[in-house]
Design a protein around this motif. Structure first.
Motif, PDB file in Angstrom:
ATOM      1  N   GLN A  99     -32.974  48.230   2.072  1.00 24.61           N
ATOM      2  CA  GLN A  99     -32.294  47.501   3.155  1.00 24.61           C
ATOM      3  C   GLN A  99     -31.290  46.589   2.465  1.00 24.61           C
ATOM      4  OE1 GLN A  99     -34.384  45.276   6.126  1.00 24.61           O
ATOM      5  NE2 GLN A  99     -35.381  47.059   7.004  1.00 24.61           N
ATOM      6  N   HIS A 102     -28.854  41.420   5.110  1.00 28.00           N
ATOM      7  CA  HIS A 102     -28.489  41.251   6.524  1.00 28.00           C
ATOM      8  C   HIS A 102     -29.284  40.070   7.068  1.00 28.00           C
ATOM      9  CE1 HIS A 102     -32.315  43.368   6.660  1.00 28.00           C
ATOM     10  NE2 HIS A 102     -32.469  42.860   7.874  1.00 28.00           N
ATOM     11  N   ASP A 104     -31.379  38.738  10.785  1.00 23.70           N
ATOM     12  CA  ASP A 104     -31.894  39.199  12.083  1.00 23.70           C
ATOM     13  C   ASP A 104     -31.737  38.056  13.067  1.00 23.70           C
ATOM     14  OD1 ASP A 104     -32.803  41.437  10.673  1.00 23.70           O
ATOM     15  OD2 ASP A 104     -34.724  40.479  10.262  1.00 23.70           O
ATOM     16  N   HIS A 174     -31.266  38.671   3.952  1.00 19.75           N
ATOM     17  CA  HIS A 174     -32.420  39.248   3.265  1.00 19.75           C
ATOM     18  C   HIS A 174     -32.304  40.771   3.257  1.00 19.75           C
ATOM     19  CE1 HIS A 174     -33.496  39.171   7.560  1.00 19.75           C
ATOM     20  NE2 HIS A 174     -34.137  40.299   7.304  1.00 19.75           N
TER      21      HIS A 174
HETATM   22 FE   FE2 Z   1     -34.344  42.056   8.628  1.00 21.33          FE
END
Ligand code: FE2
Length: 304
Positions: A99, A102, A104, A174
């Motif tokens: 990942q 980004h 959230d 993260h």
């Molecule tokens: Fe996330």
């Protein structure tokens, strides 16, 4: 050696439950004919996310999923002042999965990752990466003048140790570092993840909700007048008030805080100020007496 700041709360409270979850996963993963194997989604958004994922509610048995949700909700109430959790994902990272950084928003005030990766990890990478607050002071002379600089100075990396629960502010950039070393789903970075939600007051003990709500209504007014000049930091803070049998608040503790701003000193000042306001109000407040002590958990959302 430079001291680095950690933004994550790390706990092993769910380790015993993790063993049960891992057992259910292994039963499916080791049975090449199990219909459960067909539910994985290859979640690939180029430059953003690459991993296998499935809703935890459809993968695990209802009983175990319920046990996990109950344990996480209890953790959120006790430590974060959050009353619920979002639907959970079960994700698996094998060779090439990752990942990218980004944030959230607005999924919930706290994110969680529970690692079910094998006890003996045979893959490289797969750490949860969180940007450290030190990035904000990158241009301070004390930080850069004549000193070496490495990625670890601004990125915290937390390995996916089995049974480890990581809780962090999902507004912080993260991600998950790229996994290499295995194509076997049984050897991958298996995690359950989601968000703690509904930061709301929570009473444990005989104190009535009505009495708690009266104090909270009055507290809203206090907050309005005490903080007229505003708070520059934003985030969520959770406090616990310990109320004795006579209805007197004996202790106020800060449970968790994601309060943050571009100015670390200012945030620290504002944290102290908010705690002082909470203490002043609740320690002075007279709750009705009861047969047993109670505790009131309060979560404050500042500027979110
Ligand atoms: Fe996330």
């Amino acid at each position: 050696m430079k001291m680095k700041t950690s933004s994550a709360i790390v706990s092993n409270d769910l380790k015993a439950l993790s063993k049960k979850l891992r057992r259910e996963f292994d039963i499916v993963a080791n049975d090449i004919h199990s219909p459960q194997r067909f539910q994985w989604d290859w979640w690939h958004l180029p430059g953003r996310y690459t991993h296998l994922r499935t809703p935890a509610a459809t993968f695990f048995t209802d009983e175990l999923h319920e046990e996990l949700a109950t344990a996480l909700i209890a953790y959120g109430r006790k430590h974060l002042g959050c009353q619920n959790i979002s639907p959970m994902w079960l994700s698996n990272y094998v060779e090439g999965c990752e990942q990218r950084l980004h944030a959230d928003r607005p999924h919930g005030p706290w994110a969680f990752v529970l690692s079910l990766a094998p006890e003996k990890r045979n893959f490289q990478g797969g750490e949860t990466m969180i940007l450290r607050p030190e990035i904000l002071s990158l241009w301070n002379q004390t930080t850069v003048a004549g000193k070496s600089f490495e990625e670890e100075d601004i990125v915290e990396r937390i390995p996916a140790a089995f049974g480890r629960l990581i809780v962090f502010d999902p507004r912080l950039p993260h991600g998950v570092s790229r996994v290499s070393g295995t194509m076997d789903a049984r050897q991958g970075r298996l995690v359950v993840h989601g968000w703690f939600t509904q930061p709301q007051p929570f009473v444990e003990g005989p104190l009535s909700t009505k009495a708690a709500n009266q104090s909270l209504l009055a507290f809203d007014e206090v907050m309005g007048s005490e903080l007229q000049d505003g708070v520059q930091s934003t985030g969520t803070l959770a406090y616990r008030m310990e109320i004795d049998r006579k209805g007197t608040t004996r202790k106020v503790t800060t449970l968790a805080s994601s309060l943050t701003s571009a100015n670390v000193e200012q945030t620290n000042r504002e944290k102290r100020r908010l705690l002082a306001v909470v203490k002043k109000h609740f320690i002075g407040w007279k709750f009705p007496g009861a047969k047993k002590p109670s505790s009131l958990t309060l979560s404050l959302s500042i500027g979110n």
